[in-house]
Motif scaffolding. Structure first.
Motif, PDB file in Angstrom:
ATOM      1  N   TYR A 144       0.353   0.349   7.548  1.00  0.00           N
ATOM      2  CA  TYR A 144      -0.917   0.936   7.933  1.00  0.00           C
ATOM      3  C   TYR A 144      -1.361   0.412   9.295  1.00  0.00           C
ATOM      4  N   ALA A 145      -1.723   1.349  10.181  1.00  0.00           N
ATOM      5  CA  ALA A 145      -2.261   0.942  11.473  1.00  0.00           C
ATOM      6  C   ALA A 145      -3.709   0.502  11.324  1.00  0.00           C
ATOM      7  N   GLU A 170      -6.195  -1.064   8.494  1.00  0.00           N
ATOM      8  CA  GLU A 170      -6.209  -1.691   7.187  1.00  0.00           C
ATOM      9  C   GLU A 170      -7.281  -1.117   6.269  1.00  0.00           C
ATOM     10  N   THR A 171      -8.242  -0.377   6.837  1.00  0.00           N
ATOM     11  CA  THR A 171      -9.284   0.219   6.009  1.00  0.00           C
ATOM     12  C   THR A 171      -8.807   1.500   5.342  1.00  0.00           C
ATOM     13  N   VAL A 172      -7.645   2.006   5.796  1.00  0.00           N
ATOM     14  CA  VAL A 172      -7.078   3.228   5.216  1.00  0.00           C
ATOM     15  C   VAL A 172      -5.979   2.844   4.237  1.00  0.00           C
ATOM     16  N   THR A 173      -6.078   3.304   3.029  1.00  0.00           N
ATOM     17  CA  THR A 173      -5.050   3.048   2.032  1.00  0.00           C
ATOM     18  C   THR A 173      -4.616   4.363   1.403  1.00  0.00           C
ATOM     19  N   VAL A 174      -3.443   4.349   0.841  1.00  0.00           N
ATOM     20  CA  VAL A 174      -2.901   5.532   0.194  1.00  0.00           C
ATOM     21  C   VAL A 174      -2.490   5.167  -1.227  1.00  0.00           C
ATOM     22  N   ASP A 175      -2.991   5.901  -2.187  1.00  0.00           N
ATOM     23  CA  ASP A 175      -2.583   5.730  -3.569  1.00  0.00           C
ATOM     24  C   ASP A 175      -1.365   6.625  -3.798  1.00  0.00           C
ATOM     25  N   HIS A 217      -1.680   9.507   8.052  1.00  0.00           N
ATOM     26  CA  HIS A 217      -2.628   8.695   8.812  1.00  0.00           C
ATOM     27  C   HIS A 217      -1.877   7.931   9.906  1.00  0.00           C
ATOM     28  N   PRO A 218      -2.606   7.271  10.821  1.00  0.00           N
ATOM     29  CA  PRO A 218      -1.935   6.461  11.834  1.00  0.00           C
ATOM     30  C   PRO A 218      -1.002   5.424  11.207  1.00  0.00           C
ATOM     31  N   VAL A 263       1.940   5.524  15.793  1.00  0.00           N
ATOM     32  CA  VAL A 263       1.968   6.984  15.787  1.00  0.00           C
ATOM     33  C   VAL A 263       0.708   7.500  15.096  1.00  0.00           C
ATOM     34  N   VAL A 264       0.048   8.470  15.738  1.00  0.00           N
ATOM     35  CA  VAL A 264      -1.195   9.027  15.229  1.00  0.00           C
ATOM     36  C   VAL A 264      -1.077  10.545  15.210  1.00  0.00           C
ATOM     37  N   PRO A 265      -1.369  11.201  14.065  1.00  0.00           N
ATOM     38  CA  PRO A 265      -1.367  12.672  14.050  1.00  0.00           C
ATOM     39  C   PRO A 265      -2.485  13.207  14.928  1.00  0.00           C
TER      40      PRO A 265
END
Length: 318
Positions: A43-44, A46-51, A119-120, A129-131
């Motif tokens: 994760y670029a 850390e506040t973004v997570t993926v379940d 996500h980034p 890499v960022v969409p």
């Protein structure tokens, strides 16, 4: 617009080969769902997570989906795709079960589904890499943001072969180099080369569709405004021969065809960065490089995948 999807269920090591089969059959892009990407995801933010348990996708192996426009008679080419996928075993690639399925899919549904979790992604110490639909602020001045439009060629960028090549670029490029990116694909390695100080970059790919895809991503990154892309089957149409660095991230079998062509475009001291080498092909790649009197400087490993850094010896160098 409606698209026809052809999905091949396979193994991690055959992803690149299957992708190539689908593109050569007429797919205008591929989507890769590889269980290994989840293991390597960084994760670029850390506040973004993926379940991942709640996300669609394979838990083992991989699925490679090719997207064909509605005017292509996909039913007529399914058998030939199956035959080519099954034949990968003769190249030493595990591609089982190798099933080939066709479904209809609407472009807008496809895009919405994947945007939910693309996500980034921090690929290396300096490269993220960022969409294109995401807003992202780098943590430090040294962090470079590569903006990509996954389009019909979705990929998180976390595949070990890409990460190995980007790490090799960070190790080798010091600024001012003339770089050749063979099989540029999404253009991510060309963009990274410019961020790492390359003076010029020429990218090549096998057909106009691939070149247009790369050009679209290059246009999203001002740093890559002067990167040139041309159609070339490996080095057959490359007329220049003053490259300081050659990079190639592709299937090992294709690298074995590329290596004998290298002397035509490299000079003493040229560095060669290669990735896409599955563990059982490393010895063959090393032998091919030494057969061309090229010196292997470093072998890199990430899981079952390898990268190689080599160079053409300077005069008098043993």
């Amino acid at each position: 617009m409606s698209w026809q999807e052809v999905t091949v269920t396979t193994q991690n090591e055959a992803v690149e080969a299957v992708s190539n089969i689908l593109i050569e059959a007429g797919a205008e892009g591929v989507q890769i769902d590889d269980a290994a990407d989840r293991d390597n995801y960084q994760y670029a933010d850390e506040t973004v997570t993926v379940d991942w348990a709640q996300m669609p996708g394979v838990k083992t192996g991989a699925k490679v989906s090719g997207y064909f426009p509605e005017n292509v008679h996909v039913a007529e080419i399914l058998d030939s795709i199956r035959v080519r996928v099954q034949a990968l075993a003769s190249f030493g690639l595990a591609a089982e079960p190798g099933t080939v399925e066709q479904v209809a899919v609407r472009d807008e549904d496809w895009a919405t589904e994947w945007q939910k979790y693309y996500h980034p992604v921090r690929l290396t110490r300096y490269l993220t890499v960022v969409p294109k639909w995401e807003t992202y602020q780098p943590d430090t001045p040294e962090e470079h943001v590569i903006v990509l439009d996954p389009g019909m060629a979705f990929g998180t960028g976390t595949h070990p072969t890409t990460k190995l090549m980007l790490e090799a670029e960070e190790f080798v490029l010091r600024g001012g180099e003339h770089v050749l990116d063979v099989g540029t694909g999404s253009g991510v390695l060309s963009i990274a080369s410019k961020y790492l100080g390359a003076a010029s970059v020429l990218g090549t790919d096998v057909d106009e569709v691939a070149v247009r895809s790369a050009e679209g991503n290059l246009a999203l990154n001002p740093v890559a405004a002067d990167v040139r892309v041309q159609v070339s089957d490996l080095l057959n149409d490359v007329k220049e021969s003053d490259f300081d660095v050659v990079i190639a991230n592709m299937l090992a079998e294709v690298l074995l065809s590329l290596i004998p062509q290298l002397p035509a475009v490299i000079k003493p001291g040229t560095q060669i960065l290669m990735s896409g080498i599955y563990q059982d092909k490393l010895v063959a790649i090393q032998s091919a490089l030494t057969d061309q009197a090229l010196i292997i400087d470093q072998v890199m490993q990430l899981g079952e995948w390898y990268g190689v850094i080599a160079h053409k010896p300077l005069e008098g160098e043993v």
